[in-house]
Design a protein around this motif. Sequence first.
Motif, PDB file in Angstrom:
ATOM      1  N   GLY A 145       3.824   9.509  -3.804  1.00  0.00           N
ATOM      2  CA  GLY A 145       2.509  10.134  -3.822  1.00  0.00           C
ATOM      3  C   GLY A 145       1.599  10.211  -2.722  1.00  0.00           C
ATOM      4  O   GLY A 145       1.006  11.014  -2.421  1.00  0.00           O
ATOM      5  N   GLU A 146       1.550   8.856  -2.128  1.00  0.00           N
ATOM      6  CA  GLU A 146       0.824   8.520  -0.455  1.00  0.00           C
ATOM      7  C   GLU A 146       1.479   9.681   0.392  1.00  0.00           C
ATOM      8  O   GLU A 146       0.680  10.273   1.163  1.00  0.00           O
ATOM      9  CB  GLU A 146       1.215   7.140  -0.257  1.00  0.00           C
ATOM     10  CG  GLU A 146       0.393   6.228  -1.011  1.00  0.00           C
ATOM     11  CD  GLU A 146       0.645   4.734  -0.657  1.00  0.00           C
ATOM     12  OE1 GLU A 146       1.610   4.541   0.076  1.00  0.00           O
ATOM     13  OE2 GLU A 146       0.190   3.876  -1.580  1.00  0.00           O
ATOM     14  N   LYS A 147       2.875   9.752   0.579  1.00  0.00           N
ATOM     15  CA  LYS A 147       3.232  10.630   1.490  1.00  0.00           C
ATOM     16  C   LYS A 147       3.161  12.221   1.145  1.00  0.00           C
ATOM     17  O   LYS A 147       2.736  12.899   2.128  1.00  0.00           O
ATOM     18  CB  LYS A 147       4.746  10.534   1.489  1.00  0.00           C
ATOM     19  CG  LYS A 147       5.103   9.077   1.924  1.00  0.00           C
ATOM     20  CD  LYS A 147       6.679   8.816   2.488  1.00  0.00           C
ATOM     21  CE  LYS A 147       7.025   7.262   2.875  1.00  0.00           C
ATOM     22  NZ  LYS A 147       6.274   7.349   4.256  1.00  0.00           N
ATOM     23  N   LEU A 148       2.984  12.533  -0.090  1.00  0.00           N
ATOM     24  CA  LEU A 148       2.448  13.791  -0.403  1.00  0.00           C
ATOM     25  C   LEU A 148       1.230  13.999  -0.061  1.00  0.00           C
ATOM     26  O   LEU A 148       0.969  15.296   0.410  1.00  0.00           O
ATOM     27  CB  LEU A 148       2.717  14.243  -2.065  1.00  0.00           C
ATOM     28  CG  LEU A 148       4.216  14.223  -2.454  1.00  0.00           C
ATOM     29  CD1 LEU A 148       4.307  13.999  -3.977  1.00  0.00           C
ATOM     30  CD2 LEU A 148       4.722  15.629  -2.075  1.00  0.00           C
ATOM     31  N   LYS A 154      -2.104  17.485  -2.320  1.00  0.00           N
ATOM     32  CA  LYS A 154      -2.885  16.661  -3.114  1.00  0.00           C
ATOM     33  C   LYS A 154      -2.582  16.826  -4.517  1.00  0.00           C
ATOM     34  O   LYS A 154      -2.480  15.656  -5.233  1.00  0.00           O
ATOM     35  CB  LYS A 154      -4.499  16.769  -2.764  1.00  0.00           C
ATOM     36  CG  LYS A 154      -4.930  16.898  -1.261  1.00  0.00           C
ATOM     37  CD  LYS A 154      -4.904  15.724  -0.868  1.00  0.00           C
ATOM     38  CE  LYS A 154      -5.500  15.497   0.621  1.00  0.00           C
ATOM     39  NZ  LYS A 154      -4.797  14.853   1.648  1.00  0.00           N
ATOM     40  N   SER A 155      -2.484  17.960  -5.004  1.00  0.00           N
ATOM     41  CA  SER A 155      -2.273  17.801  -6.416  1.00  0.00           C
ATOM     42  C   SER A 155      -0.777  17.472  -6.798  1.00  0.00           C
ATOM     43  O   SER A 155      -0.832  16.804  -7.861  1.00  0.00           O
ATOM     44  CB  SER A 155      -2.412  19.543  -6.946  1.00  0.00           C
ATOM     45  OG  SER A 155      -1.542  20.331  -6.406  1.00  0.00           O
ATOM     46  N   GLU A 156       0.174  17.613  -6.173  1.00  0.00           N
ATOM     47  CA  GLU A 156       1.438  16.915  -6.178  1.00  0.00           C
ATOM     48  C   GLU A 156       1.340  15.704  -6.097  1.00  0.00           C
ATOM     49  O   GLU A 156       1.810  14.872  -7.018  1.00  0.00           O
ATOM     50  CB  GLU A 156       2.655  17.699  -5.364  1.00  0.00           C
ATOM     51  CG  GLU A 156       2.529  19.128  -5.775  1.00  0.00           C
ATOM     52  CD  GLU A 156       1.581  20.108  -4.875  1.00  0.00           C
ATOM     53  OE1 GLU A 156       0.739  19.677  -4.414  1.00  0.00           O
ATOM     54  OE2 GLU A 156       1.925  21.351  -5.108  1.00  0.00           O
ATOM     55  N   ALA A 157       0.425  15.179  -5.219  1.00  0.00           N
ATOM     56  CA  ALA A 157       0.302  13.756  -4.992  1.00  0.00           C
ATOM     57  C   ALA A 157      -0.216  13.014  -6.284  1.00  0.00           C
ATOM     58  O   ALA A 157       0.183  12.071  -6.582  1.00  0.00           O
ATOM     59  CB  ALA A 157      -0.479  13.367  -3.760  1.00  0.00           C
ATOM     60  N   ALA A 158      -1.086  13.468  -6.584  1.00  0.00           N
ATOM     61  CA  ALA A 158      -1.770  13.017  -8.134  1.00  0.00           C
ATOM     62  C   ALA A 158      -0.739  12.963  -9.154  1.00  0.00           C
ATOM     63  O   ALA A 158      -1.046  11.964 -10.103  1.00  0.00           O
ATOM     64  CB  ALA A 158      -2.962  13.980  -8.532  1.00  0.00           C
ATOM     65  N   ILE A 159       0.284  13.780  -9.206  1.00  0.00           N
ATOM     66  CA  ILE A 159       1.229  13.408 -10.479  1.00  0.00           C
ATOM     67  C   ILE A 159       2.164  12.057 -10.220  1.00  0.00           C
ATOM     68  O   ILE A 159       2.061  11.352 -11.277  1.00  0.00           O
ATOM     69  CB  ILE A 159       2.224  14.553 -10.249  1.00  0.00           C
ATOM     70  CG1 ILE A 159       1.752  15.958 -10.324  1.00  0.00           C
ATOM     71  CG2 ILE A 159       3.485  14.168 -11.227  1.00  0.00           C
ATOM     72  CD1 ILE A 159       2.519  17.133  -9.874  1.00  0.00           C
ATOM     73  N   PHE A 160       2.144  11.891  -9.046  1.00  0.00           N
ATOM     74  CA  PHE A 160       2.894  10.478  -9.017  1.00  0.00           C
ATOM     75  C   PHE A 160       1.722   9.149  -8.605  1.00  0.00           C
ATOM     76  O   PHE A 160       2.343   8.046  -8.601  1.00  0.00           O
ATOM     77  CB  PHE A 160       3.668  10.660  -7.560  1.00  0.00           C
ATOM     78  CG  PHE A 160       4.791  11.623  -7.663  1.00  0.00           C
ATOM     79  CD1 PHE A 160       5.962  11.219  -8.432  1.00  0.00           C
ATOM     80  CD2 PHE A 160       4.768  12.895  -7.430  1.00  0.00           C
ATOM     81  CE1 PHE A 160       6.896  12.021  -8.637  1.00  0.00           C
ATOM     82  CE2 PHE A 160       5.741  13.924  -7.483  1.00  0.00           C
ATOM     83  CZ  PHE A 160       6.769  13.318  -8.338  1.00  0.00           C
ATOM     84  N   LEU A 161       0.613   9.513  -8.358  1.00  0.00           N
ATOM     85  CA  LEU A 161      -0.331   8.193  -8.215  1.00  0.00           C
ATOM     86  C   LEU A 161      -0.981   7.780  -9.457  1.00  0.00           C
ATOM     87  O   LEU A 161      -1.710   7.001  -9.401  1.00  0.00           O
ATOM     88  CB  LEU A 161      -1.263   8.754  -7.136  1.00  0.00           C
ATOM     89  CG  LEU A 161      -0.749   8.943  -5.790  1.00  0.00           C
ATOM     90  CD1 LEU A 161      -1.901   9.603  -4.529  1.00  0.00           C
ATOM     91  CD2 LEU A 161      -0.111   7.694  -5.050  1.00  0.00           C
ATOM     92  N   ASP A 162      -0.602   8.271 -10.455  1.00  0.00           N
ATOM     93  CA  ASP A 162      -1.192   7.838 -11.756  1.00  0.00           C
ATOM     94  C   ASP A 162      -0.589   6.487 -12.377  1.00  0.00           C
ATOM     95  O   ASP A 162      -0.565   6.171 -13.651  1.00  0.00           O
ATOM     96  CB  ASP A 162      -1.219   8.837 -12.669  1.00  0.00           C
ATOM     97  CG  ASP A 162       0.269   9.086 -13.295  1.00  0.00           C
ATOM     98  OD1 ASP A 162       0.359   9.902 -14.171  1.00  0.00           O
ATOM     99  OD2 ASP A 162       1.281   8.705 -12.887  1.00  0.00           O
ATOM    100  N   CYS A 163       0.340   5.801 -11.516  1.00  0.00           N
ATOM    101  CA  CYS A 163       0.927   4.614 -11.992  1.00  0.00           C
ATOM    102  C   CYS A 163       0.011   3.538 -12.524  1.00  0.00           C
ATOM    103  O   CYS A 163      -0.868   3.226 -11.905  1.00  0.00           O
ATOM    104  CB  CYS A 163       1.748   4.160 -10.820  1.00  0.00           C
ATOM    105  SG  CYS A 163       2.634   4.806  -9.720  1.00  0.00           S
TER     106      CYS A 163
END
Length: 163
Positions: A145-148, A154-163
């Motif tokens: 998420g951080e690397k995205l 940003k929208s793709e990053a949000a998918i992985f940063l919801d941990c």
Amino acid sequence: MHAVTSASNLPQSALRSIEVDIVLIGEQFHLKSHVFQKFGMGSNYLAEHGVVADPIGKGLLALPPDWESRLVEVIDQEGEYSHHAIEIHDIASAKLSAGRQKDYEFLIELIMRNIINPYLLKERFELLRETAFGVAVDDRKQTLGEKLAESDLKSEAAIFLDC
């Protein structure tokens, strides 16, 4: 999901590699030395084709449960069945589990080119919680998420940063 139909839409990180992992399952594993000798590093195949086969057992890969049920049939140029390939989101999950810099770069390229669906990648990767690789799931998702986000996805990053 978009199918990878030719080398022209493969990410540069895929084209840079000269190795192809060949997963030998069950009784096929006895062919490991034969595959390595014929197609591995130091073989004539490398000189002729520019790639080598690395025969491995399925225990080396962090593949989501039931990956075998999602194998994709590969058809050769004559329209004949050639072999099975691991479905791209299952491969991406294994790459994310490995968590090397080159794996994150590869995944970002796959997402940027719409070759993989980030929601489906996350779904498949979450299945690894049920395996021995489960302890790394949250950390790897956070890092991707951080690397995205750094790559302006940003929208793709949000998918992985919801941990």
